[in-house]
Design a protein around this motif. Structure first.
Motif, PDB file in Angstrom:
ATOM      1  N   THR A   2       0.781  -1.083   0.107  1.00 36.98           N
ATOM      2  CA  THR A   2      -0.055  -0.088   0.006  1.00 36.98           C
ATOM      3  C   THR A   2       0.935   1.324   0.174  1.00 36.98           C
ATOM      4  O   THR A   2       1.940   1.343   0.883  1.00 36.98           O
ATOM      5  N   VAL A   3       0.685   2.030  -1.095  1.00 45.41           N
ATOM      6  CA  VAL A   3       1.246   3.473  -0.946  1.00 45.41           C
ATOM      7  C   VAL A   3       0.727   4.556   0.155  1.00 45.41           C
ATOM      8  O   VAL A   3      -0.544   4.770  -0.026  1.00 45.41           O
ATOM      9  N   LEU A   4       1.768   5.075   1.023  1.00 42.72           N
ATOM     10  CA  LEU A   4       1.022   5.822   1.908  1.00 42.72           C
ATOM     11  C   LEU A   4       1.100   7.249   1.418  1.00 42.72           C
ATOM     12  O   LEU A   4       0.296   8.075   1.721  1.00 42.72           O
ATOM     13  N   GLU A   5       2.374   7.729   1.026  1.00 44.33           N
ATOM     14  CA  GLU A   5       2.607   9.111   0.603  1.00 44.33           C
ATOM     15  C   GLU A   5       3.377   8.660  -0.747  1.00 44.33           C
ATOM     16  O   GLU A   5       4.255   7.969  -0.833  1.00 44.33           O
ATOM     17  N   GLY A   6       3.097   9.909  -1.691  1.00 41.00           N
ATOM     18  CA  GLY A   6       4.275  10.109  -2.974  1.00 41.00           C
ATOM     19  C   GLY A   6       3.681   8.985  -3.943  1.00 41.00           C
ATOM     20  O   GLY A   6       2.412   8.757  -3.939  1.00 41.00           O
ATOM     21  N   GLU A   7       4.724   8.700  -4.958  1.00 45.66           N
ATOM     22  CA  GLU A   7       4.235   7.810  -5.851  1.00 45.66           C
ATOM     23  C   GLU A   7       5.533   6.631  -6.136  1.00 45.66           C
ATOM     24  O   GLU A   7       6.404   7.079  -5.981  1.00 45.66           O
ATOM     25  N   LEU A   8       5.143   5.480  -6.520  1.00 39.38           N
ATOM     26  CA  LEU A   8       5.926   4.563  -6.602  1.00 39.38           C
ATOM     27  C   LEU A   8       5.670   3.927  -7.910  1.00 39.38           C
ATOM     28  O   LEU A   8       4.262   3.836  -8.611  1.00 39.38           O
ATOM     29  N   THR A   9       6.631   3.301  -8.688  1.00 38.24           N
ATOM     30  CA  THR A   9       6.246   2.409  -9.848  1.00 38.24           C
ATOM     31  C   THR A   9       6.565   1.217  -9.850  1.00 38.24           C
ATOM     32  O   THR A   9       7.497   0.642  -9.154  1.00 38.24           O
ATOM     33  N   PRO A  16       2.864 -16.044  -3.239  1.00 40.42           N
ATOM     34  CA  PRO A  16       4.388 -16.457  -3.402  1.00 40.42           C
ATOM     35  C   PRO A  16       4.619 -16.433  -4.935  1.00 40.42           C
ATOM     36  O   PRO A  16       3.860 -16.971  -5.772  1.00 40.42           O
ATOM     37  N   GLY A  17       5.860 -16.362  -5.180  1.00 36.88           N
ATOM     38  CA  GLY A  17       6.526 -16.427  -6.585  1.00 36.88           C
ATOM     39  C   GLY A  17       6.368 -15.183  -7.594  1.00 36.88           C
ATOM     40  O   GLY A  17       6.777 -15.186  -8.697  1.00 36.88           O
ATOM     41  N   TYR A  18       5.372 -14.358  -6.960  1.00 40.75           N
ATOM     42  CA  TYR A  18       5.181 -13.086  -7.786  1.00 40.75           C
ATOM     43  C   TYR A  18       6.281 -12.012  -7.883  1.00 40.75           C
ATOM     44  O   TYR A  18       7.117 -11.788  -6.728  1.00 40.75           O
ATOM     45  N   VAL A  19       6.852 -12.095  -9.137  1.00 45.24           N
ATOM     46  CA  VAL A  19       8.228 -11.202  -9.370  1.00 45.24           C
ATOM     47  C   VAL A  19       7.876  -9.708  -9.750  1.00 45.24           C
ATOM     48  O   VAL A  19       7.248  -9.697 -10.510  1.00 45.24           O
ATOM     49  N   HIS A  20       8.347  -8.881  -8.874  1.00 48.69           N
ATOM     50  CA  HIS A  20       8.182  -7.506  -9.260  1.00 48.69           C
ATOM     51  C   HIS A  20       9.597  -6.606  -8.962  1.00 48.69           C
ATOM     52  O   HIS A  20      10.279  -7.049  -8.064  1.00 48.69           O
ATOM     53  N   ASP A  21       9.468  -5.622  -9.216  1.00 52.66           N
ATOM     54  CA  ASP A  21      10.656  -4.496  -9.090  1.00 52.66           C
ATOM     55  C   ASP A  21       9.854  -3.095  -8.714  1.00 52.66           C
ATOM     56  O   ASP A  21       8.944  -2.714  -9.435  1.00 52.66           O
ATOM     57  N   VAL A  22       9.951  -2.674  -7.615  1.00 50.84           N
ATOM     58  CA  VAL A  22       9.517  -1.422  -7.058  1.00 50.84           C
ATOM     59  C   VAL A  22      10.660  -0.363  -7.051  1.00 50.84           C
ATOM     60  O   VAL A  22      11.472  -0.563  -6.583  1.00 50.84           O
ATOM     61  N   VAL A  23      10.140   0.838  -7.676  1.00 47.58           N
ATOM     62  CA  VAL A  23      11.069   1.894  -7.527  1.00 47.58           C
ATOM     63  C   VAL A  23      10.275   3.268  -7.589  1.00 47.58           C
ATOM     64  O   VAL A  23       9.148   3.469  -7.978  1.00 47.58           O
ATOM     65  N   ASN A  24      10.938   4.097  -6.874  1.00 50.02           N
ATOM     66  CA  ASN A  24      10.578   5.778  -6.789  1.00 50.02           C
ATOM     67  C   ASN A  24      11.103   6.566  -8.118  1.00 50.02           C
ATOM     68  O   ASN A  24      12.300   6.793  -8.125  1.00 50.02           O
ATOM     69  N   ASP A  25      10.353   6.335  -9.170  1.00 49.24           N
ATOM     70  CA  ASP A  25      10.782   7.235 -10.424  1.00 49.24           C
ATOM     71  C   ASP A  25      10.352   8.906 -10.249  1.00 49.24           C
ATOM     72  O   ASP A  25      10.781   9.550 -11.063  1.00 49.24           O
ATOM     73  N   SER A  26       9.802   9.371  -9.051  1.00 48.66           N
ATOM     74  CA  SER A  26       9.417  10.625  -9.050  1.00 48.66           C
ATOM     75  C   SER A  26      10.429  11.109  -8.467  1.00 48.66           C
ATOM     76  O   SER A  26      11.482  10.784  -8.068  1.00 48.66           O
ATOM     77  N   LEU A  27      10.032  12.858  -8.231  1.00 49.61           N
ATOM     78  CA  LEU A  27      11.274  13.632  -7.872  1.00 49.61           C
ATOM     79  C   LEU A  27      10.829  13.961  -6.301  1.00 49.61           C
ATOM     80  O   LEU A  27      11.378  14.825  -5.683  1.00 49.61           O
ATOM     81  N   GLU A  28       9.974  13.403  -5.707  1.00 46.70           N
ATOM     82  CA  GLU A  28       9.634  13.468  -4.336  1.00 46.70           C
ATOM     83  C   GLU A  28       9.550  12.109  -3.459  1.00 46.70           C
ATOM     84  O   GLU A  28       9.453  10.876  -4.088  1.00 46.70           O
TER      85      GLU A  28
END
Length: 181
Positions: A93-100, A121-133
């Motif tokens: 869950t994103v609480l503040e800002g923006e994630l990709t 289980p087994g779900y592959v992902h990459d999470v990154v903060n691409d924003s400026l905040e």
């Protein structure tokens, strides 16, 4: 005339008449609801948030029977790398800002405050903060997180499939090692 409550007493005051409280959420929607209720209690989690320019910051916020709740912060540019969560299912869950979130073969999801993602289980992902905040997220894992295997990034997998490796072959010995350097 007496009321039923006057005669029998308040049924809520008699614990043996109440259904047992669940030991932990038992459905995906119940875990997502738990995440939403924790997110709504900003006064509890916001003072704990810290930002670290060198790595993602994380703090175990709560544990329950068989699950863990983690609070993470992300400054611009920070990411998790492609990974799964071993035997754990979870809710992000994103609480503040923006994630990709990057998944599969090029799938991308922009997650703003309030957005939730669930995974098995087994779900592959990459999470990154691409924003400026900066961003803050909440993660619930059931069972608690014990393994987080890393995977090659989807870009690297795509490049290998297309034969675009810039002359490098994964897992090949380094040229200097072959030459004794």
């Amino acid at each position: 005339m007496n009321s039923d409550v006057q005669i029998a007493g308040d049924p809520l005051a008699i614990p043996h008449l109440l259904p047992p409280a669940p030991a932990h959420p038992s459905t995906v929607s119940a875990f997502a609801g738990l995440a939403r209720s924790i997110a709504a209690d900003r006064a509890r989690w916001a003072p704990l948030v810290q930002y670290d320019a060198t790595s993602r910051w994380y703090h175990r916020l709560r544990t329950g029977p068989g699950y863990e709740v983690w609070l993470l912060s992300w400054v611009p540019g920070q990411g998790s790398g492609a990974h799964d969560h071993g035997a754990s299912s979870g809710v992000l869950t994103v609480l503040e800002g923006e994630l990709t979130e990057r998944v599969g073969h090029g799938g991308r999801h922009t997650l703003t405050a309030g957005a939730q993602r669930v995974f098995a289980p087994g779900y592959v992902h990459d999470v990154v903060n691409d924003s400026l905040e900066p961003a803050v997220s909440l993660h619930i894992y059931f069972p608690g997180l014990t393994d987080m295997p890393m995977h090659p990034s989807q870009d690297a997998v795509r490049q290998l499939a297309e034969g675009r490796t810039n002359g490098l072959v994964p897992d090949a010995p380094d040229t200097l090692d072959v030459l004794g350097g």
